[in-house]
Write a protein that holds these residues in place. Structure first.
Motif, short mmCIF file in Angstrom:
data_model
loop_
_atom_site.label_atom_id
_atom_site.label_comp_id
_atom_site.label_asym_id
_atom_site.label_seq_id
_atom_site.Cartn_x
_atom_site.Cartn_y
_atom_site.Cartn_z
N THR A 107 0.89 -1.39 -0.16
CA THR A 107 -0.15 -0.23 -0.11
C THR A 107 0.94 1.77 0.07
O THR A 107 2.19 1.39 0.22
CB THR A 107 -0.65 0.26 1.05
OG1 THR A 107 -0.19 0.05 2.45
CG2 THR A 107 -2.12 -1.14 1.00
N ASP A 108 0.36 2.59 -0.09
CA ASP A 108 0.91 3.40 0.10
C ASP A 108 2.16 3.55 1.26
O ASP A 108 2.98 3.99 1.32
CB ASP A 108 0.09 4.99 0.21
CG ASP A 108 -0.37 4.58 -1.38
OD1 ASP A 108 0.07 4.62 -2.41
OD2 ASP A 108 -1.89 5.51 -1.27
N GLY A 109 1.11 3.39 2.09
CA GLY A 109 2.25 3.49 3.74
C GLY A 109 3.23 1.91 4.28
O GLY A 109 3.74 2.03 4.89
N ASN A 110 2.98 1.00 2.85
CA ASN A 110 3.82 -0.05 2.64
C ASN A 110 4.14 -0.58 1.75
O ASN A 110 3.45 -1.04 0.24
CB ASN A 110 2.77 -1.47 2.92
CG ASN A 110 3.99 -3.00 3.82
OD1 ASN A 110 5.26 -2.30 4.02
ND2 ASN A 110 2.97 -4.15 3.65
N LYS A 111 5.60 -0.20 1.57
CA LYS A 111 6.31 -0.58 -0.20
C LYS A 111 6.16 -1.78 -0.47
O LYS A 111 6.53 -2.00 -1.48
CB LYS A 111 7.22 0.51 -0.06
CG LYS A 111 6.54 1.91 -0.42
CD LYS A 111 7.67 2.75 -0.59
CE LYS A 111 7.44 4.72 0.12
NZ LYS A 111 8.16 5.12 -0.65
N HIS A 144 9.30 -7.85 5.03
CA HIS A 144 10.09 -7.30 6.15
C HIS A 144 10.40 -8.01 7.24
O HIS A 144 10.60 -8.64 7.05
CB HIS A 144 8.69 -5.58 6.87
CG HIS A 144 7.78 -6.11 6.69
ND1 HIS A 144 8.76 -4.45 5.92
CD2 HIS A 144 7.12 -5.50 6.14
CE1 HIS A 144 7.20 -3.67 5.28
NE2 HIS A 144 6.46 -4.49 5.26
#
Length: 497
Positions: A126-130, A134
């Motif tokens: 998403t925009d907050g999670n590219k 992780h």
């Protein structure tokens, strides 16, 4: 003992406060340092592992061989950080292979299942999670040694890597820190105890002086004062004590002056009354001798005058005796007394032989004042005959160095509310006794005569409920008591001078 106890309590309180403060400070310092040390080590190791994954593991082919994975894992592990590495790949679809830097140090069995699941889980981009994957980490323990386990995988395809770093050096550093903080806490406790001792000494010295001053004040040294210095609470307490002592001294002096004035008045009055009483007594004796020849209308008045004159004469003599006791001028005139003969003489002189039973061993000798012993016996036996009725039993016995004379009547006994007051001056239990012709001084004078011998008198009711029991206790030899009293009076006189 009380000063020691207070000192101990002050030291304990200081020590507890210091211990609490030191333990709290040490605990906070340890926790903060522990988190800082572990966080720093953890960040350094994980950042290095991430960089190695990007620099070495990301360059491997999509289908690496087991040898390539092993060699890359060894290269990643050989850095300065010092951790073990496991790289997972596939030589073909669905056929995983692994490369381990040191199988004796780290294998996939050391990786927690929760960490594996987190590393393999693909995240939604998403925009907050590219990134879909992780780096995850977890602290674990193996054989009592703490370890840091981290894992991640190459984005876009490539091996999955896990690192395993020992945190034993950090634990040793933290243990050293804990020991240092513990030693510092112990030193703080010792220093606080020493400070508490010094503070207790500073505080308790004025308290001790106040206690000593209060003791001297209680012993009659009314001129006792405290030296006041400073403006703190203890100085204010000393001022209050001095003010109270001054006020007490003034009041005692006023009371002593009034008491001395009253005593002098009674003594002067009694002395002045003796001359007219002597004349009245002579007149009443003449009237009593002529009683049979008097007019029947006058005879009752003459009897009343005779009895009241005798009563007044007795009252004056008693008042003068009480005045001598109060003034401290009463003295013993000691002699060797056969107690049984003395009791018999007292009873015979007052015509009480038929009403008194004597139980006394003949030949029992005591060194006493015979006149004062006669006064005591006359008052006790007369009181028993007047209020208890005959027969009155007088028993004499000895115990060690004391002589005991018990006077028992067979009357109604003494009411419980009267017992504490039977030796009070001018006290009459008129509510529970028939009207007495006495002055209320007899038993009081008897007690004073017993005390001047170094003895006392107790009053009680018979356990079987048959009358009252008075027990006179006197020393077998009153000369020692008389000598001690004279020495004490001489000492008081020297202090007054």
């Amino acid at each position: 003992m009380r000063r020691t106890s207070l000192r101990l309590r002050l030291v304990i309180v200081f020590a507890l406060v210091a211990l609490t403060a030191a333990a709290s400070a040490s605990g906070i310092a340890y926790w903060l340092n522990r988190e800082a040390v572990l966080q720093r080590t953890q960040d350094s190791a994980l950042n290095d592992f991430r960089q190695e994954m990007q620099r070495r593991a990301a360059t491997l082919p999509l289908r690496p061989t087991e040898e390539e994975l092993r060699r890359t894992a060894e290269e990643m592990s050989s850095g300065g950080i010092g951790y073990g590495v496991v790289l997972l790949g596939e030589r073909a679809k669905g056929k995983p292979i692994a490369g381990v830097s040191d199988p004796d140090r780290f294998t996939m069995d050391d990786v927690p299942r929760e960490l594996r699941a987190a590393v393999d889980e693909r995240q939604e981009v998403t925009d907050g999670n590219k990134y879909p994957y992780h780096l995850f980490w977890q602290r674990t323990t193996r054989d009592g040694t703490p370890y840091l386990v981290g894992g991640t995988r190459i984005v876009g395809g490539g091996p999955t890597g896990y690192m395993f770093k020992s945190l034993e050096p950090e634990r040793q550093d933290l243990n050293s820190l804990a020991w240092s903080l513990g030693i510092a806490s112990a030193l703080a406790l010792v220093v606080s105890a020493l400070l508490a001792q010094a503070a207790a000494t500073t505080v308790l010295k004025p308290v001790h002086r106040l206690g000593e001053a209060a003791r001297r004040l209680g012993e009659g040294e009314l001129d006792t004062r405290l030296r006041v210095s400073g403006t703190d609470e203890l100085a204010e307490l000393s001022r209050t004590f001095n003010s109270a002592a001054e006020s007490l001294q003034k009041k005692v002096a006023d009371m002593s002056a009034r008491e001395e004035s009253s005593r002098r008045f009674v003594a002067d009055m009694s002395h002045e009354l003796r001359t007219p009483l002597t004349a009245l007594t002579a007149v009443t004796e003449v009237l009593e001798e002529e009683e049979d020849g008097l007019d029947p209308m006058i005879a009752p008045a003459v009897k009343l005058v005779v009895s009241e004159t005798r009563r007044l004469n007795t009252l004056v003599e008693n008042l003068m005796e009480v005045t001598r006791f109060d003034a401290g001028t009463a003295r013993l005139v000691l002699d060797d007394v056969d107690v049984a003969d003395q009791v018999t003489a007292c009873v015979d002189a007052r015509a009480w032989l038929d009403a008194v039973e004597l139980d006394a061993e003949r030949g029992l000798v005591a060194r006493l004042d015979p006149r004062r012993l006669d006064v005591i016996l006359a008052n006790l036996i007369g009181n028993a005959l007047k209020h208890g009725g005959s027969p009155v039993r007088v028993a004499v016995r000895t115990a060690e160095d004391d002589l005991y004379i018990e006077v028992r009547d067979h009357g109604p006994g003494i009411p419980e509310d009267v017992l504490p007051h039977v030796f009070d001056r001018f006290y009459k239990a008129s509510a529970s006794r028939p009207r007495s012709e006495g002055s209320g001084l007899g038993l009081s004078i008897a007690m004073e005569n017993a005390l001047i011998h170094g003895g006392d008198i107790t009053a009680a009711n018979s356990p079987d409920g048959d009358g009252a029991v008075f027990v006179l206790r006197l020393p077998r030899d009153a000369s020692r008591t008389d000598t001690e009293r004279e020495q004490r009076q001489e000492g008081d006189g020297d202090e007054g001078a």
